[in-house]
Design a protein around this motif. Structure first.
Motif, PDB file in Angstrom:
ATOM      1  N   SER A  34       0.596  32.873  -0.832  1.00 39.53           N
ATOM      2  CA  SER A  34       2.051  33.042  -0.983  1.00 39.53           C
ATOM      3  C   SER A  34       2.477  34.397  -0.460  1.00 39.53           C
ATOM      4  O   SER A  34       3.540  34.531   0.152  1.00 39.53           O
ATOM      5  N   ASP A  74       5.461  26.380   0.786  1.00 43.88           N
ATOM      6  CA  ASP A  74       4.498  26.945  -0.162  1.00 43.88           C
ATOM      7  C   ASP A  74       4.146  25.913  -1.233  1.00 43.88           C
ATOM      8  O   ASP A  74       4.937  25.665  -2.133  1.00 43.88           O
ATOM      9  N   GLU A  75       2.989  25.315  -1.112  1.00 43.71           N
ATOM     10  CA  GLU A  75       2.521  24.268  -2.037  1.00 43.71           C
ATOM     11  C   GLU A  75       3.627  23.254  -2.322  1.00 43.71           C
ATOM     12  O   GLU A  75       3.935  22.990  -3.494  1.00 43.71           O
TER      13      GLU A  75
HETATM   14 MG    MG Z   1       0.854  30.835  -4.245  1.00 41.01          MG
END
Ligand code: MG
Ligand code: ADP
Length: 371
Positions: free
Chosen positions: A49, A168-169
């Motif tokens: 991240s 992000d995910e």
């Molecule tokens: Mg992360």
């Protein structure tokens, strides 16, 4: 849009004043070609991240540069970089409809970039069609499933036609089935738009299945960059070998002696050219071949039938894990009563690693040995 990272580093102060600082991203240098989908992959806390937020501009790097094409964007604020962002939690405005949510990023444009209501509506409709939520435009987020909400978030990130899309995910909050479908959707949308995309995940299968290239990270440091299959087939170290693949690679304590690779007393392969030493031996589950005269002897535990394949679960005192997992074709017959099972190994599925630094030791494997 090509993205270039040059010696990019981000340090955070430690939790307490006296703690050492955390190097969340250490000296990243790599180039993402225009129009590719790159998977940033690694365990939780490895700096994924942080890396993404440096590219988006939400974080400032401690050192290093970021280029979009020829533009140095390192000192630009996020809103001037032309990035679209999608996070794990969809972060939609609950009081706005789907359409209003998608239009939102277009609304505060000024001067020559200002859009009329009709233009905004047109853009929103086109993107909604692309991500297949055009039938849901008047609903509120609370009236949507998780998968639909994530599509709205993707539409909202895409409506400005960003130069770079950062995810992000994005699938972590979806159930398994939806996760599969949505990742295929993301791949399709990315291919149709041709937008350079960086996809962060801790799930190796997810990264492998949709990425043109993966970047495997550990503790802020890039371990390996390459096409998913190439990295799987040719890992540079034990961490990468263990991180990719389900079931995971089987790791044994072994040694090279007199040009042969041993696990315990079993000589499993010729390893000419490697000096005598202790090594880790990694064998992919698909690297075992059932053979009565096979050199590697394991205690047979049980079979798991998976349709096309059989998973033979056995154990070996030199294996780091309690069980050795091997996958063989269901056409094989395994005699459970015998209590032991013997394997030969496929040379291209066996990797050896230095026990000190865990780096791969390359050798030209000869024929599999006979027991
Ligand atoms: Mg992360
Ligand atoms: P990932 O996304 O791979 O799980 P992160 O990039 O969130 O990892 O975090 C990488 C490391 O940096 C972790 O050790 C985390 O604790 C630390 N970190 C992240 N953000 C901050 C912050 N704002 N302040 C201090 N440390 C942080």
């Amino acid at each position: 849009m090509k993205v270039v990272l040059q010696n990019l580093t981000k340090k955070f102060p430690g939790p307490k004043k006296t703690d050492a600082e955390v190097v969340a991203v250490h000296d990243f240098t790599f180039e993402i070609p225009d129009g590719e989908l790159i998977g940033l992959l690694g365990p939780s806390g490895c700096g994924k991240s942080t890396a993404l937020n440096l590219i988006s501009g939400l974080l400032k790097p401690t050192s290093g540069r970021i280029f979009f094409g020829e533009d140095d964007v390192t000192d630009l604020p996020p809103e001037n970089r032309g990035v679209g962002l999608v996070f794990q939690n969809y972060a939609l405005y609950p009081h706005l409809t789907v359409k209003q949510n998608i239009i939102f990023p277009l609304q505060n444009r000024k001067g020559k970039d200002k859009l009329s209501k009709e233009e905004m509506s047109e853009k929103a409709n086109a993107i909604a069609k692309l991500v297949q939520i055009d039938g849901l435009m008047d609903r509120k987020p609370s009236e949507l499933s998780g998968g639909q909400q994530q599509r709205v978030a993707i539409a909202r990130a895409l409506v400005k036609m960003p130069r770079v899309l950062l995810l992000d995910e994005p699938l972590s909050n979806l159930d398994a089935r939806l996760r599969l479908r949505t990742r295929e959707e993301i791949k399709r949308i990315q291919q149709e738009t041709g937008i350079t995309t960086i996809f962060v995940t801790h799930d190796q299968e997810e990264a492998m299945s949709i990425s043109d290239k993966i970047v495997v990270m550990k503790a802020g440091v890039i371990q390996q960059v390459g096409k998913p299959q190439d990295v799987y087939d040719d890992p540079v170290n034990l961490f990468v070998a263990k991180f990719l693949g389900t079931p995971p690679i089987n790791v044994f304590l072994g040694r090279v002696q007199g040009g042969k690779l041993y696990i315990g007393e079993d000589a499993i392969l010729d390893a000419a050219g490697v000096s005598d030493r202790e090594v880790y031996v990694g064998i992919r589950p698909e690297g075992f071949v059932l053979r009565e005269d096979g050199p590697l002897c394991c205690t047979l535990d049980r079979l798991e039938v998976m349709g096309r394949d059989i998973s033979v679960v056995s154990s070996n005192p030199h294996c780091q894990a309690p069980t050795v997992r091997s996958i063989i074709s269901a056409e094989n017959r395994v005699d459970l009563a015998s209590g032991t099972v013997r394997f030969a190994v496929k040379p291209n599925k066996v990797f050896i690693f230095d026990q000190e630094n865990e780096k791969r030791i390359r050798f030209s494997a000869g024929d599999t040995c006979h027991g």
